[in-house]
Design an enzyme around this catalytic site. Structure first.
Site, short mmCIF file in Angstrom:
data_model
loop_
_atom_site.label_atom_id
_atom_site.label_comp_id
_atom_site.label_asym_id
_atom_site.label_seq_id
_atom_site.Cartn_x
_atom_site.Cartn_y
_atom_site.Cartn_z
N LYS A 13 0.83 -1.21 0.00
CA LYS A 13 0.00 0.00 0.00
C LYS A 13 0.87 1.27 0.00
O LYS A 13 0.66 2.16 -0.81
CB LYS A 13 -0.93 0.02 1.24
CG LYS A 13 -1.88 -1.17 1.31
CD LYS A 13 -2.80 -1.08 2.49
CE LYS A 13 -2.12 -1.18 3.84
NZ LYS A 13 -1.41 -2.45 4.09
N ARG A 87 -10.00 0.62 8.46
CA ARG A 87 -9.55 -0.75 8.72
C ARG A 87 -10.61 -1.57 9.45
O ARG A 87 -10.38 -2.74 9.74
CB ARG A 87 -8.31 -0.69 9.60
CG ARG A 87 -7.07 -1.24 8.97
CD ARG A 87 -5.97 -0.93 9.97
NE ARG A 87 -4.79 -1.67 9.76
CZ ARG A 87 -3.71 -1.17 9.18
NH1 ARG A 87 -3.69 0.04 8.69
NH2 ARG A 87 -2.63 -1.89 9.10
N ARG A 126 11.69 -5.58 4.83
CA ARG A 126 11.46 -4.14 4.61
C ARG A 126 12.43 -3.31 5.46
O ARG A 126 12.68 -3.61 6.62
CB ARG A 126 10.03 -3.77 4.99
CG ARG A 126 9.83 -2.25 5.01
CD ARG A 126 8.40 -1.83 5.06
NE ARG A 126 7.68 -2.43 6.16
CZ ARG A 126 6.37 -2.30 6.32
NH1 ARG A 126 5.67 -1.63 5.43
NH2 ARG A 126 5.76 -2.87 7.33
N ARG A 159 11.17 -1.69 10.99
CA ARG A 159 10.06 -1.38 11.90
C ARG A 159 9.95 -2.45 12.98
O ARG A 159 10.08 -3.63 12.70
CB ARG A 159 8.74 -1.32 11.11
CG ARG A 159 8.38 0.10 10.71
CD ARG A 159 7.22 0.18 9.78
NE ARG A 159 6.04 -0.56 10.17
CZ ARG A 159 4.90 -0.54 9.47
NH1 ARG A 159 4.82 0.21 8.38
NH2 ARG A 159 3.86 -1.24 9.84
N ARG A 170 -0.71 -9.35 12.85
CA ARG A 170 -1.27 -8.30 11.98
C ARG A 170 -2.09 -8.93 10.87
O ARG A 170 -3.14 -8.41 10.47
CB ARG A 170 -0.12 -7.46 11.39
CG ARG A 170 0.49 -6.53 12.44
CD ARG A 170 1.83 -6.01 12.03
NE ARG A 170 1.80 -5.18 10.85
CZ ARG A 170 2.88 -4.81 10.19
NH1 ARG A 170 4.08 -5.21 10.58
NH2 ARG A 170 2.78 -4.03 9.13
#
Ligand code: AP5
Length: 217
Positions: A13, A87, A126, A159, A170
């Protein structure tokens, strides 16, 4: 143009939002980025959000709805792309109310679809720039100099919620609480499903194909 970009954690996203806002001169409103900024300055909201984010659960709706209504108010009139919000169905309903009070609505909903197996690889690899927010991947999207941002040379960071354990939470949260949002939009708006298992450029081109219709309208 007002767009909602939906998708599981790691669907891409944030990556695609950066491309969309550049092409159509829109504002990127990422609920996750705003929450991380609140945490960085140790605000009351940041402190309240911390434990939810670190465990991979959702921050309570009332906090998020108020935060995002404020961000939408401040956005320039050219339009925006919402990333990570709404969400829950309740958040989607509240967003519609906020927009309708201004005589506005969501023009397009892009839903990035991705296989769960690909997500862990994307999330654990990431790396992002704490200075400018640029996002990289240790295999798929390497910076020119390892560990350094191409734009400003800042050391890249991982992160804290990108560990395998938190990613699993998640993902579970996404399936339970956020997938129903896709159905909410299918009932009320046009939803464009985009296969996000492909490479970054191909996904971007598929999204642009859909959004170009709105710029020609
Ligand atoms: P948030 O920051 O929104 O996290 P997320 O939705 O889990 O999404 P991510 O940012 O992790 O992934 P992404 O889809 O943007 O992927 P990216 O482009 O970076 O939320 C964090 C937390 O905040 C939540 O858990 C929750 O606690 C809280 N929160 C936020 N919003 C909330 C709300 N509305 N309500 C309640 N709580 C809320 O890509 C991932 C990696 O893959 C990158 O390394 C990238 O380079 C790579 N990549 C991207 N696309 C591709 C591709 N096509 N091929 C190969 N690699 C790719």
């Amino acid at each position: 143009m007002r767009i909602v970009l939906l998708g599981a954690p790691g669907a891409g996203k944030g990556t695609q939002c950066k491309r969309i806002v550049e092409k159509y001169a829109l504002t990127h409103l990422s609920s996750g980025d705003i929450l991380r900024q609140e945490r960085a300055v140790n605000s009351e909201l940041g402190k309240k959000a911390q434990e939810y984010m670190d465990s991979g659960s959702l921050v309570p709706d009332e906090l998020i709805v108020e935060m995002m209504a404020g961000a939408i108010d401040k956005a320039p009139p050219t339009g925006f792309v919402l990333d990570g919000f709404p969400r829950t169905v309740n958040q989607a309903v509240e967003l519609d109310k906020t927009l309708s009070a201004k005589g506005q609505k969501i023009d397009a909903v892009i839903n990035l679809t991705i296989d769960d197996e690909i997500i862990a690889q994307r999330m654990t690899g990431r790396r992002s720039c704490p200075q400018c927010g640029a996002v990289y991947h240790i295999e798929n999207l390497k910076p020119e100099i390892e560990g350094r941002c191409d734009k400003d040379g800042t050391a890249l960071v991982q992160r804290p919620d990108d560990t395998l354990e938190v990613v699993a939470n998640r993902l579970e949260t996404y399936h339970k609480q956020t997938e129903p949002v896709v159905d909410y939009y299918r009932d009320n708006n046009t939803v464009y499903d985009i296969d996000a298992n492909k490479d970054v450029t191909k996904i971007g081109d598929l999204i642009f194909e859909k959004l170009n219709v709105f710029t020609l309208a």
